[in-house]
Motif scaffolding. Structure first.
Motif: not given
Length: 242
Positions: A174-199
């Motif tokens: 589950q941890i691997i899945k969660d972090l993989g999802d976060l990493t994928d979303r981070l790579q695709q997100a615009a800078p102004e939408r990255k704050a909650p992902l970094y958090a």
């Protein structure tokens, strides 16, 4: 004294996460020439002493930080590397040494910095600075030091955390899945939408002005919520932005 991050209509991806490596205060978002920057302004009176080599203002451009930071997160939390790390933790039979508490470490740095400030202010009196003005600086530094010392005392007298239990295979997956999802979303997100992902990655960053580099640590919230004692594996590489 710690500065609170106030409300703003402008977007800062690292808002509240980036600290000045010189004074350990949070750097504030600031737009310059239409681009987001982070700034640490140091009161002019504090720079009168040679023992406080802090410029009046330290700036770093957000656009110089995000690409290497994203690349580091993608590398550290790549599924193959993360699986190996978590499985090694799962196989460990004894609890690992708890990671240093960032808040406690910051409080210790604050105490040391305040002591340096006070010594510098005393030297300023010998150099001819108005004693009444210097006493105001000393009193403020002493108040900051005492507040930080109270945090240290409270942390040292708090009950020791319970030993961590090993992760189960299901938790690792589950941890691997969660972090993989976060990493994928981070790579695709615009800078102004990255704050909650970094958090969610639990980032803490420190900007070293003299080196023009940022040191980063990550303690993902998705991992913390799946550990019995609130601790988690974290990346220890340092991305550098120049």
């Amino acid at each position: 004294m710690e500065r609170k991050v106030g409300p703003t209509k402008r977007s800062y991806a690292l808002r509240g996460l980036l600290r000045c490596g010189l004074c350990d205060r949070k750097m504030q978002g600031n737009y310059n020439r239409g681009l987001p920057h982070y700034r640490c302004r140091y009161p002019a009176e504090y720079t009168h002493s040679a023992s406080l080599p802090h410029p009046l203002a330290v700036y770093v451009r957000e656009g110089a930080l995000l690409p290497p930071l994203d690349a580091w997160l993608a590398r550290v939390f790549a599924p193959g590397r993360l699986k190996q790390t978590l499985e090694a933790l799962h196989q460990a039979q004894t609890a690992a040494t708890p990671a240093p508490d960032p808040a406690l470490e910051a409080a210790r740095r604050t105490v040391a910095e305040c002591e340096r400030r006070i010594e510098g202010y005393r030297a300023a009196i010998d150099a001819g600075t108005d004693p009444a003005t210097v006493m105001e600086w000393i009193n403020q530094a002493a108040a900051d030091r005492d507040a930080a010392q109270r945090k240290i005392t409270a942390a040292q007298t708090a009950p020791a955390p319970k030993a961590a239990r090993p992760l189960t295979e299901e938790e690792i997956a589950q941890i691997i899945k969660d972090l993989g999802d976060l990493t994928d979303r981070l790579q695709q997100a615009a800078p102004e939408r990255k704050a909650p992902l970094y958090a969610a990655f639990g980032l803490t960053l420190s900007y070293e002005h003299s080196k023009r580099a940022v040191t980063a640590e990550s303690r993902p919230t998705c991992v913390r919520t799946r550990r019995a004692d609130g601790t988690c594996p974290r990346g220890d590489s340092n991305p550098h932005a120049r």
